[in-house]
Scaffold this active site. Structure first.
Site, PDB file in Angstrom:
ATOM      1  N   PRO A  67       0.799  -1.215   0.000  1.00 28.93           N
ATOM      2  CA  PRO A  67       0.000   0.000   0.000  1.00 28.93           C
ATOM      3  C   PRO A  67       0.834   1.267   0.000  1.00 28.93           C
ATOM      4  O   PRO A  67       1.784   1.391   0.757  1.00 28.93           O
ATOM      5  CB  PRO A  67      -0.796  -0.093   1.312  1.00 28.93           C
ATOM      6  CG  PRO A  67      -0.296  -1.292   2.023  1.00 28.93           C
ATOM      7  CD  PRO A  67       0.942  -1.748   1.352  1.00 28.93           C
ATOM      8  N   GLU A  68       0.464   2.165  -0.854  1.00 30.17           N
ATOM      9  CA  GLU A  68       0.972   3.525  -0.786  1.00 30.17           C
ATOM     10  C   GLU A  68      -0.205   4.365  -0.316  1.00 30.17           C
ATOM     11  O   GLU A  68      -1.257   3.824   0.027  1.00 30.17           O
ATOM     12  CB  GLU A  68       1.506   3.964  -2.152  1.00 30.17           C
ATOM     13  CG  GLU A  68       2.647   3.060  -2.623  1.00 30.17           C
ATOM     14  CD  GLU A  68       3.333   3.549  -3.881  1.00 30.17           C
ATOM     15  OE1 GLU A  68       3.416   4.773  -4.072  1.00 30.17           O
ATOM     16  OE2 GLU A  68       3.766   2.704  -4.673  1.00 30.17           O
TER      17      GLU A  68
END
Length: 271
Positions: free
Chosen positions: A2-3
């Site tokens: 995840p960013e």
DNA sequence: AGAGGTACCTGGCAGC
DNA sequence: TGCTGCCAGGTACCTC
């Protein structure tokens, strides 16, 4: 995985299901994440009502009257809402079960994530204290970038990925933003003009905003709080497109290594 | 202070 | 089929 867009998507996915709900039980199957899950979490969070879900960088914060749970998804973590009672699979390390039979389940195969507890201001927590500004805030702009880059020679790709400079912009979106800004990822940051700093901040905000709208990027295993994938991968210009033609000039996209991470760019469009 | 390397951990895949 | 090696979306911490 995840960013920022994926973490934001996760927050938006879980918040409506757990805000105002009371934690009935916590099941921890494996405490060994990046940092051990503290006993104080179970002791303090059980019985509390979640009154707000917020995000700081890639950290997700569950606020209660007794304190705040701090969650990071690392490279491979997901948080999803399920009905309580569904069998856990191999990497389902934590279940936070609520009064209304819903369960917030943390899965993290690589265990690079964390789940911590703080009774004081989370913004002053060791992990959050020295983070850079939010990329979508007004504090993150060309003047901020210009000022911080003058005495550094690191490549712009690595500069943008530094969470002490700006939070939430990881490997995918840095490559994408640099393409959109027309900046070569290997360029030393102190060689970037104020005008290019403006292009860079604008591109980062634009790429992240578009990705959030699309529900994030799912390369293999990202799913939002409701178990649905993101769709931004269909709009990636350079990331993962080695040797494929640039959408703008047809030049084959290059893949290089910077600081042990893959970088993708178009040498024609990015100078 | 800045830059570069290492560590943490598992799964998937290419190549043999 | 099975083994080995490499790669992967993150980031704190160490040394120079």
């Amino acid at each position: 995985m995840p960013e920022l867009p994926e973490v934001e998507t996760t927050c938006r996915g879980i918040a409506p299901h757990i805000t105002g709900k009371k934690v009935k039980q916590i099941i921890i199957r494996n405490t060994r994440l990046r940092y051990p899950i503290p006993e104080s979490l179970t002791n303090n969070l059980t019985g509390q009502t979640i009154h707000q879900v917020t995000r700081r960088g890639k950290y997700i914060l569950l606020h209660t009257d007794a304190g705040v749970a701090i969650i990071h998804l690392g490279m491979s973590g997901t948080l999803r809402i399920i009905e309580s009672g569904i069998d856990a699979e191999k990497h389902d390390h934590v279940d936070i079960i609520f009064d209304h039979k819903k369960c917030l389940r943390l899965r993290d195969p690589r265990r690079f994530g964390c789940l911590l507890w703080t009774q004081t201001d989370p913004q002053q927590h060791k992990l959050l204290k020295s983070l850079g500004p939010e990329p979508l805030s007004d504090d993150f702009n060309e003047n901020y970038i210009y000022k911080l880059t003058r005495k550094r020679s690191v490549a712009v790709k690595q500069f943008v990925m530094n969470s002490h400079i700006v939070v939430g912009v990881g490997n995918i979106y840095t490559s994408e933003a640099l393409f959109q800004a027309g900046i070569n990822p290997t360029r030393p940051v102190n060689k970037i003009s104020l005008k290019s700093c403006k292009k860079l901040s604008t591109a980062i905000k634009d790429v992240l905003s578009r990705a959030i709208t699309q529900g994030g990027t799912t390369l293999r295993d990202f799913y939002n709080g409701e178990g649905k994938p993101g769709y931004f991968q269909q709009q990636l210009s350079v990331y993962g497109r080695e040797s494929q033609p640039c959408h703008h000039c047809n030049t084959p996209i290059l893949k290089i290594q910077q600081g042990q991470r893959a970088t993708y760019y178009c040498k024609q469009c990015q100078r």
